[in-house]
Motif scaffolding. Sequence first.
Motif, PDB file in Angstrom:
ATOM      1  N   ILE A 298      23.597   3.138 -22.819  1.00 51.42           N
ATOM      2  CA  ILE A 298      22.444   2.437 -22.248  1.00 51.42           C
ATOM      3  C   ILE A 298      22.446   2.648 -20.743  1.00 51.42           C
ATOM      4  N   ILE A 299      21.289   3.006 -20.220  1.00 51.82           N
ATOM      5  CA  ILE A 299      21.142   3.183 -18.780  1.00 51.82           C
ATOM      6  C   ILE A 299      19.957   2.362 -18.308  1.00 51.82           C
ATOM      7  N   SER A 300      20.107   1.704 -17.162  1.00 54.36           N
ATOM      8  CA  SER A 300      19.019   0.926 -16.583  1.00 54.36           C
ATOM      9  C   SER A 300      18.211   1.802 -15.640  1.00 54.36           C
ATOM     10  N   LEU A 301      16.903   1.631 -15.664  1.00 55.77           N
ATOM     11  CA  LEU A 301      16.003   2.472 -14.897  1.00 55.77           C
ATOM     12  C   LEU A 301      15.121   1.650 -13.966  1.00 55.77           C
ATOM     13  N   ILE A 302      14.800   2.243 -12.827  1.00 61.73           N
ATOM     14  CA  ILE A 302      13.770   1.733 -11.925  1.00 61.73           C
ATOM     15  C   ILE A 302      12.619   2.723 -11.960  1.00 61.73           C
ATOM     16  N   ILE A 303      11.413   2.239 -12.226  1.00 68.86           N
ATOM     17  CA  ILE A 303      10.226   3.089 -12.200  1.00 68.86           C
ATOM     18  C   ILE A 303       9.334   2.592 -11.073  1.00 68.86           C
ATOM     19  N   LYS A 304       9.004   3.480 -10.162  1.00 70.23           N
ATOM     20  CA  LYS A 304       8.216   3.107  -8.982  1.00 70.23           C
ATOM     21  C   LYS A 304       6.915   3.891  -8.965  1.00 70.23           C
ATOM     22  N   THR A 305       5.794   3.188  -8.806  1.00 68.93           N
ATOM     23  CA  THR A 305       4.488   3.836  -8.821  1.00 68.93           C
ATOM     24  C   THR A 305       3.661   3.441  -7.600  1.00 68.93           C
ATOM     25  N   VAL A 306       2.670   4.270  -7.310  1.00 70.73           N
ATOM     26  CA  VAL A 306       1.671   3.906  -6.309  1.00 70.73           C
ATOM     27  C   VAL A 306       0.882   2.705  -6.828  1.00 70.73           C
ATOM     28  N   PRO A 307       0.672   1.677  -6.011  1.00 70.41           N
ATOM     29  CA  PRO A 307      -0.085   0.515  -6.494  1.00 70.41           C
ATOM     30  C   PRO A 307      -1.552   0.857  -6.713  1.00 70.41           C
ATOM     31  N   SER A 308      -2.201   0.039  -7.499  1.00 71.67           N
ATOM     32  CA  SER A 308      -3.623   0.237  -7.758  1.00 71.67           C
ATOM     33  C   SER A 308      -4.445  -0.341  -6.607  1.00 71.67           C
ATOM     34  N   GLY A 309      -5.745  -0.095  -6.638  1.00 73.21           N
ATOM     35  CA  GLY A 309      -6.652  -0.677  -5.661  1.00 73.21           C
ATOM     36  C   GLY A 309      -6.702   0.083  -4.349  1.00 73.21           C
ATOM     37  N   PRO A 310      -7.336  -0.524  -3.322  1.00 70.44           N
ATOM     38  CA  PRO A 310      -7.508   0.142  -2.021  1.00 70.44           C
ATOM     39  C   PRO A 310      -6.194   0.552  -1.377  1.00 70.44           C
ATOM     40  N   VAL A 311      -5.168  -0.317  -1.478  1.00 71.96           N
ATOM     41  CA  VAL A 311      -3.881   0.018  -0.877  1.00 71.96           C
ATOM     42  C   VAL A 311      -3.311   1.280  -1.513  1.00 71.96           C
ATOM     43  N   GLY A 312      -3.388   1.360  -2.839  1.00 71.81           N
ATOM     44  CA  GLY A 312      -2.884   2.541  -3.519  1.00 71.81           C
ATOM     45  C   GLY A 312      -3.618   3.801  -3.088  1.00 71.81           C
ATOM     46  N   GLY A 313      -4.921   3.679  -2.881  1.00 72.10           N
ATOM     47  CA  GLY A 313      -5.692   4.825  -2.406  1.00 72.10           C
ATOM     48  C   GLY A 313      -5.226   5.297  -1.039  1.00 72.10           C
ATOM     49  N   HIS A 314      -5.002   4.352  -0.134  1.00 75.18           N
ATOM     50  CA  HIS A 314      -4.520   4.703   1.196  1.00 75.18           C
ATOM     51  C   HIS A 314      -3.131   5.330   1.122  1.00 75.18           C
ATOM     52  N   ILE A 315      -2.261   4.739   0.308  1.00 74.14           N
ATOM     53  CA  ILE A 315      -0.891   5.247   0.182  1.00 74.14           C
ATOM     54  C   ILE A 315      -0.905   6.674  -0.345  1.00 74.14           C
ATOM     55  N   ALA A 316      -1.720   6.919  -1.367  1.00 69.71           N
ATOM     56  CA  ALA A 316      -1.797   8.260  -1.948  1.00 69.71           C
ATOM     57  C   ALA A 316      -2.313   9.272  -0.927  1.00 69.71           C
ATOM     58  N   GLU A 317      -3.344   8.893  -0.176  1.00 71.13           N
ATOM     59  CA  GLU A 317      -3.913   9.798   0.810  1.00 71.13           C
ATOM     60  C   GLU A 317      -2.942  10.074   1.952  1.00 71.13           C
ATOM     61  N   MET A 318      -2.129   9.106   2.314  1.00 68.85           N
ATOM     62  CA  MET A 318      -1.137   9.304   3.372  1.00 68.85           C
ATOM     63  C   MET A 318      -0.062  10.303   2.962  1.00 68.85           C
ATOM     64  N   GLY A 319       0.187  10.408   1.659  1.00 77.02           N
ATOM     65  CA  GLY A 319       1.182  11.363   1.186  1.00 77.02           C
ATOM     66  C   GLY A 319       2.607  10.855   1.224  1.00 77.02           C
ATOM     67  N   VAL A 320       2.804   9.527   1.247  1.00 68.12           N
ATOM     68  CA  VAL A 320       4.166   9.011   1.393  1.00 68.12           C
ATOM     69  C   VAL A 320       5.013   9.216   0.134  1.00 68.12           C
ATOM     70  N   PHE A 321       4.392   9.199  -1.035  1.00 73.20           N
ATOM     71  CA  PHE A 321       5.175   9.447  -2.250  1.00 73.20           C
ATOM     72  C   PHE A 321       5.586  10.916  -2.325  1.00 73.20           C
ATOM     73  N   THR A 322       4.692  11.807  -1.892  1.00 75.81           N
ATOM     74  CA  THR A 322       5.043  13.227  -1.854  1.00 75.81           C
ATOM     75  C   THR A 322       6.161  13.458  -0.846  1.00 75.81           C
ATOM     76  N   ARG A 323       6.106  12.765   0.274  1.00 74.15           N
ATOM     77  CA  ARG A 323       7.184  12.862   1.257  1.00 74.15           C
ATOM     78  C   ARG A 323       8.510  12.394   0.657  1.00 74.15           C
ATOM     79  N   GLU A 324       8.473  11.292  -0.067  1.00 76.33           N
ATOM     80  CA  GLU A 324       9.704  10.799  -0.677  1.00 76.33           C
ATOM     81  C   GLU A 324      10.244  11.800  -1.696  1.00 76.33           C
TER      82      GLU A 324
END
Length: 410
Positions: free
Chosen positions: A69-95
């Motif tokens: 058994i392994i424990s997992l963390i799943i991290k996603t871009v949030p929904s809504g306007p904030v998620g749109g800004h985050i996606a456009e900034m490219g911070v997940f791609t940077r990570e």
Amino acid sequence: MLVDFNNINIPEYMDSEFFEAAFRSGFNDKIVKLKNVFFTMGPKLGENYVSHIYRANATYNDGGSDNKIISLIIKTVPSGPVGGHIAEMGVFTRERDVYVHALPEIERLLDGEAIVPKFLYYTPAPVETFVFVDVTPLGYILADRVKGLDEEHCGLVFEKLAKLHAASIALTKKQPQILRMLSEDLFAKNDGNQDMMQATLLNNFEHLAKVVETWPGFKETPEKIRRFMSTIPQNMAKWCGPSDKEIKVLAHNDLWVNNILFKYKDGKPVDLYFIDFQGSVYSSPGVDFTHFLYTSPQFDVLDQKRDLLIEGYYYKTFKSTLENLGYSPIPTLENILEEIEKRETVGFFWSAMKLFLISMDPSDCGENSLENLNDKDKGDRIRSIGMSSKRFVSTMQYVLTRMEKIGVLN
């Protein structure tokens, strides 16, 4: 295999195919048979501002007689306007670039010493999503952000940070292309995607000025804060972004208490992992110093142990790590102190941006979000609660006094 959402609101794409792809990636295509995935937690409101965090347990077999058994963390871009800004900034791609290209090489230079929890998987669609090993079962947990970190915690942070910075300098000499791809500061770019962040920052400074008006001994400071505010839009990229003439390292660029997981033995911190490299940048070590110093230590540590943290914990480890790696010339302590002083404005920004949120009791955090902070009534209510805490007041008075002393506020 079975994916059990456990009556938690989980995105539909986190299905069996998603987790099978994650395990193929994380186990380097080793034959691993997933049995089931059971979600244990969905997003917790008021604690994460640029991502949604989910937790799950996965049962699998890697060819042995017993299942694991392994424990997992799943991290996603949030929904809504904030998620749109985050996606456009490219911070997940940077990570993604940091985890895929930079950190494995840095940890190799450190003889396998782990800087971060094990990264398993990234997918850009249907929304950008990461999967990591959850190290909570291994004893790594968040410290008390409201109370702040004592000397033992801070010392451990600066020792690990020194290793990260030193190994990244050595990596640049061997493989310069890896870190040069991280040369743009996504938080300081002067484009439309920064509107929400800058609006929040300016609202925070305006509220701070009103609060400071009530503090004895700071009569002239509110006017200085407002003058400083007027210069932020045109100067933020210059103050926060990389510069040609500076020592360059892989800077975490979002280094505060909730982006650090500590492991304890007999009640004392003995190891840590850094997490959340969404804003990482190839820039000055001063970026990490001032961000951490003005958001995360207990006030007495900041007030009385600042020099010890820099010289005794950070620089001693930084120098010895570079020596072990055979790197030269090694930057001097004076070089590091110069980098910190040049980046004092960065710490000032982040103390205004988040210290009042860090200082808030968890029971008061339910409304905390970037959307609410940019709503006048809700935002002012959140700021009033956070900026009234004892820790916020003492730390911010220290920061403002220092900003006046070194000429950031004039």
